[in-house]
Design a protein around this motif. Structure first.
Motif, PDB file in Angstrom:
ATOM      1  N   GLY A 233       0.799  -1.211   0.000  1.00  0.00           N
ATOM      2  CA  GLY A 233       0.000   0.000   0.000  1.00  0.00           C
ATOM      3  C   GLY A 233       0.833   1.262   0.000  1.00  0.00           C
ATOM      4  N   ILE A 234       0.180   2.365   0.375  1.00  0.00           N
ATOM      5  CA  ILE A 234       0.794   3.692   0.385  1.00  0.00           C
ATOM      6  C   ILE A 234       1.150   4.059   1.830  1.00  0.00           C
ATOM      7  N   ILE A 235       2.343   4.596   2.006  1.00  0.00           N
ATOM      8  CA  ILE A 235       2.814   4.979   3.343  1.00  0.00           C
ATOM      9  C   ILE A 235       2.966   6.492   3.447  1.00  0.00           C
ATOM     10  N   ASN A 236       3.003   6.972   4.693  1.00  0.00           N
ATOM     11  CA  ASN A 236       3.226   8.383   5.009  1.00  0.00           C
ATOM     12  C   ASN A 236       4.346   8.431   6.036  1.00  0.00           C
ATOM     13  N   VAL A 237       5.571   8.700   5.573  1.00  0.00           N
ATOM     14  CA  VAL A 237       6.740   8.688   6.455  1.00  0.00           C
ATOM     15  C   VAL A 237       7.661   9.854   6.096  1.00  0.00           C
ATOM     16  N   PRO A 238       8.605  10.188   6.984  1.00  0.00           N
ATOM     17  CA  PRO A 238       9.606  11.200   6.639  1.00  0.00           C
ATOM     18  C   PRO A 238      10.440  10.752   5.444  1.00  0.00           C
ATOM     19  N   ARG A 239      10.880  11.708   4.631  1.00  0.00           N
ATOM     20  CA  ARG A 239      11.659  11.358   3.444  1.00  0.00           C
ATOM     21  C   ARG A 239      12.937  10.609   3.810  1.00  0.00           C
ATOM     22  N   HIS A 240      13.577  10.977   4.924  1.00  0.00           N
ATOM     23  CA  HIS A 240      14.832  10.310   5.278  1.00  0.00           C
ATOM     24  C   HIS A 240      14.612   8.824   5.573  1.00  0.00           C
ATOM     25  N   SER A 241      13.401   8.453   5.997  1.00  0.00           N
ATOM     26  CA  SER A 241      13.129   7.046   6.285  1.00  0.00           C
ATOM     27  C   SER A 241      13.098   6.193   5.021  1.00  0.00           C
ATOM     28  N   ALA A 242      12.779   6.835   3.897  1.00  0.00           N
ATOM     29  CA  ALA A 242      12.637   6.085   2.635  1.00  0.00           C
ATOM     30  C   ALA A 242      13.702   6.457   1.614  1.00  0.00           C
ATOM     31  N   MET A 243      14.737   7.175   2.032  1.00  0.00           N
ATOM     32  CA  MET A 243      15.719   7.698   1.078  1.00  0.00           C
ATOM     33  C   MET A 243      16.397   6.595   0.277  1.00  0.00           C
ATOM     34  N   THR A 244      16.823   5.530   0.941  1.00  0.00           N
ATOM     35  CA  THR A 244      17.511   4.442   0.233  1.00  0.00           C
ATOM     36  C   THR A 244      16.597   3.798  -0.793  1.00  0.00           C
ATOM     37  N   GLN A 245      15.353   3.562  -0.426  1.00  0.00           N
ATOM     38  CA  GLN A 245      14.404   2.912  -1.332  1.00  0.00           C
ATOM     39  C   GLN A 245      14.001   3.840  -2.485  1.00  0.00           C
ATOM     40  N   LEU A 246      14.007   5.138  -2.227  1.00  0.00           N
ATOM     41  CA  LEU A 246      13.720   6.083  -3.313  1.00  0.00           C
ATOM     42  C   LEU A 246      14.862   6.091  -4.325  1.00  0.00           C
ATOM     43  N   LYS A 247      16.088   6.046  -3.845  1.00  0.00           N
ATOM     44  CA  LYS A 247      17.245   6.057  -4.734  1.00  0.00           C
ATOM     45  C   LYS A 247      17.309   4.782  -5.576  1.00  0.00           C
ATOM     46  N   SER A 248      16.892   3.662  -4.980  1.00  0.00           N
ATOM     47  CA  SER A 248      16.952   2.390  -5.693  1.00  0.00           C
ATOM     48  C   SER A 248      15.753   2.186  -6.615  1.00  0.00           C
ATOM     49  N   GLY A 249      14.723   3.016  -6.459  1.00  0.00           N
ATOM     50  CA  GLY A 249      13.528   2.864  -7.282  1.00  0.00           C
ATOM     51  C   GLY A 249      12.493   1.920  -6.701  1.00  0.00           C
ATOM     52  N   LEU A 251      10.659   2.542  -4.191  1.00  0.00           N
ATOM     53  CA  LEU A 251       9.518   3.394  -3.873  1.00  0.00           C
ATOM     54  C   LEU A 251       9.566   4.654  -4.722  1.00  0.00           C
ATOM     55  N   VAL A 252       8.407   5.245  -4.931  1.00  0.00           N
ATOM     56  CA  VAL A 252       8.313   6.515  -5.648  1.00  0.00           C
ATOM     57  C   VAL A 252       7.363   7.425  -4.877  1.00  0.00           C
TER      58      VAL A 252
END
Length: 297
Positions: A233-249, A251-252
Motif C-alpha cells: 500500500g501507500i505509506i506516510n513517512v519522513p523522506r529520510h526514512s525512505a531515502m535508500t528505497q527512493l534512490k533504488s527505485g 519506492l516513488v
C-alpha cells in the motif's frame, strides 16, 4: 593546587568515555589513572564515579566537580595548544542518543560524513524510543523529534521533519496513481504511529484529513517502508526514512504537491557550557548539513 593532576585525569575519563579510552588518549596505563582517581576520592572523602562493567556514571558530587572543572581545564588545554601552534585536539568519544528510526537513517548518514572530516573522533550511539532513557544526562548530545517534553525545556528546535506519501511502482501500476487525497479512499493505506490520521495540505492552502481504515498498521517507520516495498500500500513517512528505497527505485513519491504532516526536530546538548570542542563541531555540522532544515509548505 594539590590534586590538580588527578582532577585533570578525572575530567578526561568523563570526556573520553571511560578509563581505557582516557588512558589511550593520554598515553598512560589504565590502572594508573584508575588508582589516582581512587586516591583523589579518598582524599575528598566521597566518590566521584559509580563504576560498573558496562559504564561509568557520575555521582552527584562528581557531576558538580565536573561542571566546575571542565571549562577551566578545557580553556587551559586550548591556550596551551595555541601557544605551541598546535591544532585543536579533535579526538575522543561523543555519546549520542536518538530515536531508533532517526538514528538508523538520517543520523547514521550525518555521522558517516562527519567522521570523514574527523577520523579520530569516536561515537557511542544509543538507539531508543524510551524517553526516560533518551533524556538520561549521561549523553553528550540528544536528537529527537515530536513534541518537546516538559523535562527538557532547553532543547533547541532546529527544523521540521516533513512527511510525504510513497508507494512501490508495482502497487501504483496495479491500483493506479492518486492525483488528489480524496482518491486515497480507494487505496490500501499503511499507517505508522502516531499518524492514524493524515493531515494533507498543499501550497494553495487546501487541506484534507485522511482517516481511512488501514490495511496495515506498524509502530516504526522502517517497518512501514518495508511493507510498502512489498507492495502492500501507500505509506506516510519522513523522506529520510525512505531515502535508500527512493534512490533504488523501490519506492516513488505519491501526491508530490501535498505535504502529509510534519514534526519538530530537536537537539539537546547536556552540559552545554562544558561541552568539548568535538561536540560543538558535530552540532555545527548537523545544523549546516541536516536536510531536515526545510521551510514548511
Amino acid at each position: 593546587m594539590k590534586h590538580i593532576e588527578e582532577f585533570y585525569l578525572f575530567v578526561k575519563v568523563i570526556q573520553e568515555g571511560g578509563f581505557s579510552h582516557a588512558a589511550a588518549a593520554l598515553g598512560m596505563p589504565t590502572a594508573t589513572i584508575s588508582r589516582r582517581i581512587t586516591q583523589l576520592e579518598e582524599a575528598l572523602g566521597y566518590s566521584l564515579l559509580q563504576r560498573s562493567t558496562r559504564k561509568l556514571r557520575l555521582t552527584d558530587e562528581g557531576l558538580r566537580y565536573y561542571q566546575r572543572l571542565c571549562g577551566p581545564l578545557q580553556q587551559l588545554e586550548q591556550a596551551t595548544g595555541e601557544i605551541r601552534g598546535e591544532e585543536p585536539d579533535l579526538h575522543g568519544l561523543i555519546k549520542i542518543a536518538a530515536p531508533i528510526s532517526l538514528s538508523n537513517t538520517l543520523l547514521i548518514d550525518l555521522l558517516a560524513e562527519f567522521s570523514r572530516a574527523y577520523p579520530m573522533i569516536r561515537f557511542e550511539l544509543e538507539q531508543t524510543n524510551d524517553h526516560q532513557r533518551l533524556f538520561d544526562s549521561e549523553w553528550d548530545l540528544v536528537l529527537f523529534n515530536g513534541d518537546l517534553p516538559k523535562r527538557v525545556p532547553h532543547a533547541q528546535c532546529i527544523g521540521q521533519i516533513h512527511y510525504s506519501l510513497y508507494a512501490s511502482p508495482l502497487y501504483l501500476e496495479q491500483r493506479g496513481t492518486p492525483h488528489h487525497p480524496a482518491q486515497l479512499a480507494e487505496h490500501d493505506l499503511i499507517y505508522c504511529w502516531p499518524y492514524s490520521i493524515w493531515q494533507m495540505r498543499n501550497r494553495d492552502g487546501e487541506s484534507v484529513d485522511i482517516g481511512e481504515q488501514a490495511r496495515f498498521t506498524v509502530s516504526q517507520s522502517q517497518a512501514a517502508v518495508q511493507a510498502a516495498c512489498r507492495h502492500l500500500g501507500i505509506i506516510n513517512v519522513p523522506r529520510h526514512s525512505a531515502m535508500t528505497q527512493l534512490k533504488s527505485g523501490q519506492l516513488v513519491p505519491v501526491l508530490t504537491d501535498w505535504q502529509a504532516g510534519q514534526r519538530s526536530f530537536h537537539l539537546l546538548i547536556n552540559n552545554r557550557d562544558f561541552a568539548p570542542l568535538r561536540v560543538t563541531l558535530l552540532v555545527d555540522f548537523i545544523l549546516k548539513h541536516s536536510p531536515l532544515l526545510q521551510p514548511a509548505l
